[in-house]
Write a protein that holds these residues in place. Sequence first.
Motif, PDB file in Angstrom:
ATOM      1  N   LYS A 167       0.858  -1.187   0.000  1.00 48.70           N
ATOM      2  CA  LYS A 167       0.000   0.000   0.000  1.00 48.70           C
ATOM      3  C   LYS A 167       0.890   1.232   0.000  1.00 48.70           C
ATOM      4  N   GLY A 168       0.315   2.362  -0.442  1.00 46.41           N
ATOM      5  CA  GLY A 168       1.076   3.606  -0.356  1.00 46.41           C
ATOM      6  C   GLY A 168       1.068   4.362  -1.661  1.00 46.41           C
ATOM      7  N   ALA A 169       1.668   5.564  -1.642  1.00 50.88           N
ATOM      8  CA  ALA A 169       1.690   6.423  -2.817  1.00 50.88           C
ATOM      9  C   ALA A 169       2.592   5.825  -3.894  1.00 50.88           C
ATOM     10  N   GLN A 170       2.252   6.119  -5.155  1.00 55.67           N
ATOM     11  CA  GLN A 170       3.022   5.572  -6.273  1.00 55.67           C
ATOM     12  C   GLN A 170       4.455   6.103  -6.264  1.00 55.67           C
ATOM     13  N   VAL A 171       4.587   7.383  -5.865  1.00 59.38           N
ATOM     14  CA  VAL A 171       5.900   8.013  -5.928  1.00 59.38           C
ATOM     15  C   VAL A 171       6.554   8.033  -4.555  1.00 59.38           C
ATOM     16  N   GLN A 172       7.627   7.308  -4.460  1.00 60.52           N
ATOM     17  CA  GLN A 172       8.467   7.380  -3.265  1.00 60.52           C
ATOM     18  C   GLN A 172       9.872   7.084  -3.748  1.00 60.52           C
ATOM     19  N   ILE A 173      10.677   8.124  -3.821  1.00 58.03           N
ATOM     20  CA  ILE A 173      11.998   7.962  -4.421  1.00 58.03           C
ATOM     21  C   ILE A 173      12.906   7.168  -3.487  1.00 58.03           C
ATOM     22  N   GLY A 174      13.552   6.205  -4.061  1.00 58.52           N
ATOM     23  CA  GLY A 174      14.510   5.441  -3.270  1.00 58.52           C
ATOM     24  C   GLY A 174      15.327   4.549  -4.176  1.00 58.52           C
ATOM     25  N   GLY A 175      16.463   4.134  -3.733  1.00 59.93           N
ATOM     26  CA  GLY A 175      17.306   3.263  -4.539  1.00 59.93           C
ATOM     27  C   GLY A 175      17.266   1.864  -4.004  1.00 59.93           C
ATOM     28  N   ASN A 176      18.416   1.290  -3.819  1.00 57.68           N
ATOM     29  CA  ASN A 176      18.526  -0.092  -3.361  1.00 57.68           C
ATOM     30  C   ASN A 176      17.780  -0.350  -2.072  1.00 57.68           C
ATOM     31  N   GLU A 177      17.750   0.654  -1.203  1.00 57.84           N
ATOM     32  CA  GLU A 177      17.251   0.422   0.146  1.00 57.84           C
ATOM     33  C   GLU A 177      15.743   0.215   0.200  1.00 57.84           C
ATOM     34  N   SER A 178      14.986   0.777  -0.729  1.00 61.60           N
ATOM     35  CA  SER A 178      13.538   0.620  -0.617  1.00 61.60           C
ATOM     36  C   SER A 178      12.895  -0.163  -1.764  1.00 61.60           C
ATOM     37  N   TYR A 179      13.685  -0.601  -2.738  1.00 58.42           N
ATOM     38  CA  TYR A 179      13.111  -1.385  -3.833  1.00 58.42           C
ATOM     39  C   TYR A 179      14.006  -2.566  -4.167  1.00 58.42           C
ATOM     40  N   VAL A 180      13.358  -3.615  -4.656  1.00 56.80           N
ATOM     41  CA  VAL A 180      14.119  -4.749  -5.163  1.00 56.80           C
ATOM     42  C   VAL A 180      13.453  -5.198  -6.474  1.00 56.80           C
ATOM     43  N   SER A 181      14.284  -5.506  -7.468  1.00 52.67           N
ATOM     44  CA  SER A 181      13.766  -5.953  -8.772  1.00 52.67           C
ATOM     45  C   SER A 181      13.600  -7.460  -8.748  1.00 52.67           C
ATOM     46  N   LEU A 182      12.418  -7.903  -9.127  1.00 52.10           N
ATOM     47  CA  LEU A 182      12.127  -9.336  -9.083  1.00 52.10           C
ATOM     48  C   LEU A 182      11.508  -9.815 -10.383  1.00 52.10           C
ATOM     49  N   CYS A 183      11.676 -11.102 -10.673  1.00 52.81           N
ATOM     50  CA  CYS A 183      10.947 -11.701 -11.783  1.00 52.81           C
ATOM     51  C   CYS A 183       9.478 -11.849 -11.353  1.00 52.81           C
ATOM     52  N   MET A 184       8.626 -12.121 -12.317  1.00 51.19           N
ATOM     53  CA  MET A 184       7.192 -12.197 -12.008  1.00 51.19           C
ATOM     54  C   MET A 184       6.895 -13.293 -10.975  1.00 51.19           C
ATOM     55  N   LYS A 185       7.581 -14.420 -11.124  1.00 52.76           N
ATOM     56  CA  LYS A 185       7.311 -15.551 -10.232  1.00 52.76           C
ATOM     57  C   LYS A 185       7.678 -15.201  -8.782  1.00 52.76           C
ATOM     58  N   CYS A 186       8.865 -14.647  -8.571  1.00 52.36           N
ATOM     59  CA  CYS A 186       9.284 -14.291  -7.209  1.00 52.36           C
ATOM     60  C   CYS A 186       8.408 -13.166  -6.653  1.00 52.36           C
ATOM     61  N   TYR A 187       8.040 -12.226  -7.505  1.00 51.45           N
ATOM     62  CA  TYR A 187       7.184 -11.117  -7.066  1.00 51.45           C
ATOM     63  C   TYR A 187       5.862 -11.659  -6.525  1.00 51.45           C
ATOM     64  N   LYS A 188       5.257 -12.545  -7.310  1.00 46.72           N
ATOM     65  CA  LYS A 188       3.968 -13.115  -6.875  1.00 46.72           C
ATOM     66  C   LYS A 188       4.125 -13.940  -5.601  1.00 46.72           C
ATOM     67  N   ASN A 189       5.177 -14.733  -5.562  1.00 48.06           N
ATOM     68  CA  ASN A 189       5.416 -15.545  -4.364  1.00 48.06           C
ATOM     69  C   ASN A 189       5.518 -14.672  -3.118  1.00 48.06           C
ATOM     70  N   LYS A 190       6.259 -13.591  -3.251  1.00 48.94           N
ATOM     71  CA  LYS A 190       6.502 -12.748  -2.079  1.00 48.94           C
ATOM     72  C   LYS A 190       5.265 -11.954  -1.673  1.00 48.94           C
ATOM     73  N   VAL A 191       4.535 -11.463  -2.660  1.00 51.49           N
ATOM     74  CA  VAL A 191       3.315 -10.730  -2.334  1.00 51.49           C
ATOM     75  C   VAL A 191       2.306 -11.678  -1.699  1.00 51.49           C
ATOM     76  N   ASN A 192       2.180 -12.861  -2.289  1.00 53.96           N
ATOM     77  CA  ASN A 192       1.189 -13.818  -1.782  1.00 53.96           C
ATOM     78  C   ASN A 192       1.564 -14.360  -0.411  1.00 53.96           C
ATOM     79  N   LYS A 193       2.818 -14.668  -0.259  1.00 54.38           N
ATOM     80  CA  LYS A 193       3.236 -15.315   0.987  1.00 54.38           C
ATOM     81  C   LYS A 193       3.841 -14.347   1.982  1.00 54.38           C
ATOM     82  N   GLN A 194       4.043 -13.097   1.537  1.00 53.71           N
ATOM     83  CA  GLN A 194       4.696 -12.109   2.402  1.00 53.71           C
ATOM     84  C   GLN A 194       5.995 -12.668   2.959  1.00 53.71           C
TER      85      GLN A 194
END
Length: 199
Positions: A167-194
């Motif tokens: 949840k949260g605003a679309q814009v929140q500037i950050g680099g490595n510390e607040s974002y991680v790039s994931l493939c679709m499979k890992c993204y879904k796994n993590k969102v679903n399973k937290q």
Amino acid sequence: MAKLYFYYSAMNAGKSTTLLQASYNYQERGMQTILFAPKIDQRFGNTIIYSRIGLKQEAVPFDDQLNFFEYVEERTNTMSNLKCVLVDEAHFLNKKQVSELSDIATELGIAVLCYGLRSDFLGEPFEGSKYLLTWAEELTEIKTICQCGRKGIMNMRIDSEGNPVTKGAQVQIGGNESYVSLCMKCYKNKVNKQEEITV
Ligand SMILES: [Zn+2]
């Protein structure tokens, strides 16, 4: 012939580095460039694009009010050899601005290179990217790797414990510390399973 280009990727794929290298290539050949970066990115000050590997160059800050076509057309009065306009974080453009950038290529004959993310941390398209993906004459993906080795295409926002933020605003500037790039499979796994994320 000058074109509108869109270089898209997930977070931390080296977009700024690629942009600065492209600008340098023009300048090395005696051609002039103008760089734009969003005003909202206050991490390193208003008007400098920094790459994570140490390159940097001054940029013109843009907000949603800037008319790119008028600005660049005016600058051609004093920059006789302006050949390329480069836009960092181009996902923050609005529809009208993408149209103006397209006009710069077709009417002024100046190449326009835009660099940005396709989607936000919820997987929703940014306005700028939606129209760049539709109107750019050349699309190029800058690839980055998920922690599992697949291609990373999604941007997950994470909290200080490494848990996904959903949840949260679309814009929140950050680099490595607040974002991680994931493939679709890992993204879904993590969102679903937290699941806890290892950065
Ligand atoms: Zn993965």
